[in-house]
Write an enzyme that holds these catalytic residues in place. Structure first.
Site, PDB file in Angstrom:
ATOM      1  N   ASP A 159       0.986  -1.329   0.054  1.00  0.00           N
ATOM      2  CA  ASP A 159       0.113   0.120   0.097  1.00  0.00           C
ATOM      3  C   ASP A 159       0.840   1.162  -0.015  1.00  0.00           C
ATOM      4  OD1 ASP A 159       0.877  -0.184   2.557  1.00  0.00           O
ATOM      5  OD2 ASP A 159      -0.958  -0.607   3.600  1.00  0.00           O
ATOM      6  N   ASN A 185      -7.755  -0.630  13.912  1.00  0.00           N
ATOM      7  CA  ASN A 185      -9.429  -0.871  13.665  1.00  0.00           C
ATOM      8  C   ASN A 185      -9.534  -2.154  12.880  1.00  0.00           C
ATOM      9  OD1 ASN A 185      -7.846  -0.131  11.452  1.00  0.00           O
ATOM     10  ND2 ASN A 185      -9.269   1.458  10.719  1.00  0.00           N
ATOM     11  N   HIS A 191      -7.844  -2.931  10.082  1.00  0.00           N
ATOM     12  CA  HIS A 191      -7.482  -2.766   8.517  1.00  0.00           C
ATOM     13  C   HIS A 191      -6.399  -3.854   8.226  1.00  0.00           C
ATOM     14  CE1 HIS A 191      -4.652   1.058   8.890  1.00  0.00           C
ATOM     15  NE2 HIS A 191      -4.040  -0.207   9.261  1.00  0.00           N
ATOM     16  N   GLU A 218     -10.051  -0.894   4.763  1.00  0.00           N
ATOM     17  CA  GLU A 218     -10.643  -0.130   5.996  1.00  0.00           C
ATOM     18  C   GLU A 218     -11.715  -1.148   6.326  1.00  0.00           C
ATOM     19  OE1 GLU A 218      -8.784   1.459   7.569  1.00  0.00           O
ATOM     20  OE2 GLU A 218      -7.844   3.131   6.737  1.00  0.00           O
TER      21      GLU A 218
HETATM   22  C1  F6R Z   1       1.386  -0.450   6.111  1.00  0.00           C
HETATM   23  C2  F6R Z   1      -0.066  -1.249   6.195  1.00  0.00           C
HETATM   24  C3  F6R Z   1      -0.587  -0.952   7.551  1.00  0.00           C
HETATM   25  C4  F6R Z   1      -0.028  -1.331   8.669  1.00  0.00           C
HETATM   26  C5  F6R Z   1      -1.003  -1.352   9.906  1.00  0.00           C
HETATM   27  C6  F6R Z   1      -0.193  -1.574  11.218  1.00  0.00           C
HETATM   28  O1  F6R Z   1       1.873  -0.838   4.923  1.00  0.00           O
HETATM   29  O2  F6R Z   1      -0.597  -2.113   5.439  1.00  0.00           O
HETATM   30  O3  F6R Z   1      -1.991  -1.980   7.191  1.00  0.00           O
HETATM   31  O4  F6R Z   1       0.218  -2.926   8.586  1.00  0.00           O
HETATM   32  O5  F6R Z   1      -1.393  -0.089  10.125  1.00  0.00           O
HETATM   33  O6  F6R Z   1       0.733  -0.708  11.330  1.00  0.00           O
HETATM   34  P1  F6R Z   1       1.913  -0.916  12.453  1.00  0.00           P
HETATM   35  O7  F6R Z   1       2.683  -2.193  12.137  1.00  0.00           O
HETATM   36  O8  F6R Z   1       2.859   0.085  12.443  1.00  0.00           O
HETATM   37  O9  F6R Z   1       1.350  -0.968  13.919  1.00  0.00           O
END
Ligand code: F6R
Length: 246
Positions: free
Chosen positions: A67, A136, A138, A143
């Protein structure tokens, strides 16, 4: 969905890295789709360390980004582009023509998504997709309320994602949209590995594993994947019911 729990984040990272490196050993042209953020950081560091073994040929692996933040330039240290170059692509010296990352500055996001979906298809699909999990639930930027029929797409970010996402940036950064692999790519990845560590992820990990499968918590959908693995440290697993622990 298999669940593996390790006593420390270091052991969790080593175990996850071994899954990736073992795959590369048996299939040198492995295709990887990689998340960024705190969750996979230790795993990528371990992969780099393990691959420095001269017996492991990585000249054929291909890397796809999971992403990107729309509107954020690749040289911004908070971008997924910058993170993957710093922590994986650069240290491993992956060939530029084997790297496919979303361009968050593209002025035609639909074309950008089409380009990514086609590049994955031409590469024969994703062997291992590495994902973290948002507070959340995701996955990538899929989302709550996710449309599971989508391939790569651009999407409005959830308020929680915009707030939590500030941690990646050196100064306050307006975030509104993301561009992400969709659940069709998630479901068709041959191995899906979710990484989480730390106490703050414990409630969402419990929901991921124990709540009814529903689009309001996208991570629950990973239970419909036929080869998904959740790799946790003890703290992230601390709210799981005993019957769900290894
Ligand atoms: C980032 C991504 C997001 C993160 C998620 C958790 O490339 O795909 O979905 O994996 O927000 O973020 P961290 O690992 O920083 O807690």
């Amino acid at each position: 969905m298999k669940i593996k729990v390790y006593p420390t984040p270091e052991l969790q990272s080593q175990a996850a890295a071994k899954v990736i490196v073992d795959q590369i050993k048996v299939k040198p042209d492995t295709t990887l789709c990689l998340a960024t953020g705190d969750s996979p950081f230790g795993t990528y560091r371990e992969v780099v360390r393990m691959i420095k073994d001269p017996d492991i040929d990585i000249s054929k692996i291909k890397v796809f980004g999971l992403d990107e933040w729309v509107g954020i330039p690749p040289n911004n240290t908070g971008s997924c582009h910058h993170y993957l170059h710093e922590n994986f692509i650069g240290p491993l010296g992956i060939r530029p023509d084997h790297v496919h990352l979303f361009d968050g500055l593209s002025n035609d996001l639909d074309a950008e998504c089409k380009r990514m979906t086609e590049a994955i298809s031409i590469a024969g699909g994703i062997d291992i997709m590495i994902v973290g999990i948002g507070m959340n639930g995701h996955i990538g930027f899929n989302e709550p309320g996710v449309d599971v029929t989508l391939w790569s797409h651009a999407i409005e970010l959830d308020e929680i994602t915009k707030t939590v996402g500030q941690k990646y940036f050196q100064s306050a950064t307006p975030l509104s949209k993301g561009i992400t692999q969709g659940f069709q790519q998630v479901f068709t990845a041959r191995t899906l590995m979710l990484l989480a560590h730390g106490r703050k992820k414990a409630p969402i990990i419990r929901q991921t594993v124990e709540a009814p499968v529903n689009v309001a918590i996208p991570s629950t959908l990973l239970r419909q994947h036929n080869n998904s693995l959740i790799v946790l440290d003890e703290e992230a697993a601390s709210e799981l019911s005993a019957s769900f622990r290894n």
